[in-house]
Design an enzyme around this catalytic site. Sequence first.
Site, short mmCIF file in Angstrom:
data_model
loop_
_atom_site.label_atom_id
_atom_site.label_comp_id
_atom_site.label_asym_id
_atom_site.label_seq_id
_atom_site.Cartn_x
_atom_site.Cartn_y
_atom_site.Cartn_z
N HIS A 154 2.03 -36.90 1.03
CA HIS A 154 2.55 -35.53 0.94
C HIS A 154 3.75 -35.48 0.00
O HIS A 154 4.34 -36.51 -0.31
CB HIS A 154 2.98 -35.00 2.32
CG HIS A 154 1.84 -34.55 3.18
ND1 HIS A 154 1.08 -35.43 3.93
CD2 HIS A 154 1.28 -33.31 3.38
CE1 HIS A 154 0.13 -34.76 4.57
NE2 HIS A 154 0.23 -33.47 4.25
N LYS A 158 8.53 -33.23 2.77
CA LYS A 158 7.97 -33.26 4.14
C LYS A 158 8.86 -34.08 5.06
O LYS A 158 9.31 -35.17 4.69
CB LYS A 158 6.54 -33.82 4.12
CG LYS A 158 5.86 -33.75 5.47
CD LYS A 158 4.36 -33.90 5.38
CE LYS A 158 3.71 -33.88 6.75
NZ LYS A 158 3.95 -32.61 7.49
P1 NAD Z 1 9.47 -25.10 4.61
O1 NAD Z 1 10.64 -25.97 4.91
O2 NAD Z 1 9.23 -24.68 3.19
O3 NAD Z 1 9.54 -23.76 5.52
C1 NAD Z 1 10.01 -23.69 6.82
C2 NAD Z 1 10.80 -22.39 6.94
O4 NAD Z 1 11.13 -22.17 8.31
C3 NAD Z 1 12.13 -22.43 6.15
O5 NAD Z 1 12.23 -21.29 5.32
C4 NAD Z 1 13.18 -22.42 7.26
O6 NAD Z 1 14.40 -21.78 6.88
C5 NAD Z 1 12.45 -21.62 8.34
N1 NAD Z 1 13.07 -21.73 9.67
C6 NAD Z 1 13.72 -22.79 10.22
N2 NAD Z 1 14.19 -22.47 11.44
C7 NAD Z 1 13.81 -21.17 11.67
C8 NAD Z 1 14.00 -20.26 12.75
N3 NAD Z 1 14.67 -20.61 13.86
N4 NAD Z 1 13.47 -19.02 12.65
C9 NAD Z 1 12.79 -18.64 11.55
N5 NAD Z 1 12.60 -19.45 10.47
C10 NAD Z 1 13.10 -20.70 10.54
O7 NAD Z 1 8.20 -25.87 5.18
P2 NAD Z 1 6.64 -25.66 4.86
O8 NAD Z 1 6.20 -26.60 3.80
O9 NAD Z 1 6.33 -24.20 4.72
O10 NAD Z 1 6.01 -26.22 6.22
C11 NAD Z 1 6.42 -25.72 7.50
C12 NAD Z 1 5.70 -26.48 8.60
O11 NAD Z 1 4.29 -26.24 8.50
C13 NAD Z 1 5.85 -28.01 8.55
O12 NAD Z 1 5.91 -28.50 9.88
C14 NAD Z 1 4.57 -28.48 7.87
O13 NAD Z 1 4.21 -29.81 8.20
C15 NAD Z 1 3.59 -27.48 8.43
N6 NAD Z 1 2.38 -27.27 7.63
C16 NAD Z 1 1.21 -27.18 8.33
C17 NAD Z 1 0.04 -26.88 7.66
C18 NAD Z 1 -1.21 -26.68 8.47
O14 NAD Z 1 -2.28 -26.40 7.89
N7 NAD Z 1 -1.12 -26.76 9.80
C19 NAD Z 1 0.04 -26.69 6.27
C20 NAD Z 1 1.25 -26.78 5.59
C21 NAD Z 1 2.43 -27.06 6.29
#
Ligand code: NAD
Length: 266
Positions: A154, A158
Amino acid sequence: MKIGIVGCAGRMGRMLVAATLAGDGCELAGGTELAGGRHIGADLGALAGLEPAGIAVTDDAAALFEAADAVIDFTVATATERHAELAGQYGTAMVLGTTGLEAAAERAIEKASRSAAIVQAANFSLGVNLLIGLGRQVAGILGDDYDIEILEMHHRHKVDAPSGTALALGRAAAAGRGVDPDAVFDRVRDGHTGARTKGRIGFATLRGGDVIGDHTVIFAADGERLELAHKATSRAVFVKGALHAAIWSSSQPPGLYGMGDVLGFS
Ligand code: NAD
């Protein structure tokens, strides 16, 4: 139907906002971000690179869960626990993609699923969900002469390892073999580990650049090796799957569902 996006300024969050604004039959109920963050008050449309939507980012998750028919959560583990509690409290359907969750968050999700439809998946792409099913099937056919190793890579941002998808692939392989994952997982190896123990399921994690998500399940025996691989080249596949799951979840009774249920092949 009204869809809320928590973590709306994240990599996934912005794309989910854009897809909801563009989606047929769905309406953006709002979006939240971490309290005190620089995006609070920003316009959600502009944040997603579109025309202003006239809806501001807030930190009021409770109001969003009350207003929305379904809320999509791709945030951080600590936030997800609170969001699951709100889903349960308001009976709001929730689609949950955040990975690296602790036991307390998993318990909150299980509790919320008694009063709300929750779809939880480590990966929302069709291809990975097929890979999970294929991995389980192959592990059930091949005996433990075939060593199972799971390799994932990744992007450099991550924060959890191995990826939630790698662990889901490992759990599927363990299920195929009829063994307890916790008893056979080697999540990391370092130093003088000794020879590989038969029946273990090993993981290797790579991090770097902008890789969206590569996963390979390897079945290695004497004289041959079978590799099942998936490469995500755009986050759009996760966005499409999550939005589909949100629409599906809004007509489901309370319960904890996986992407296999949504896609109809669980
Ligand atoms: P990212 O860091 O770009 O986004 C996360 C967002 O959540 C940030 O903007 C952060 O400020 C916000 N956040 C943190 N605490 C918060 C709160 N209390 N209230 C509201 N917002 C809050 O991360 P990303 O790449 O978008 O990934 C996010 C998660 O999703 C990770 O755990 C990743 O592993 C997972 N993910 C899962 C899949 C899937 O298909 N299941 C795909 C991609 C990413």
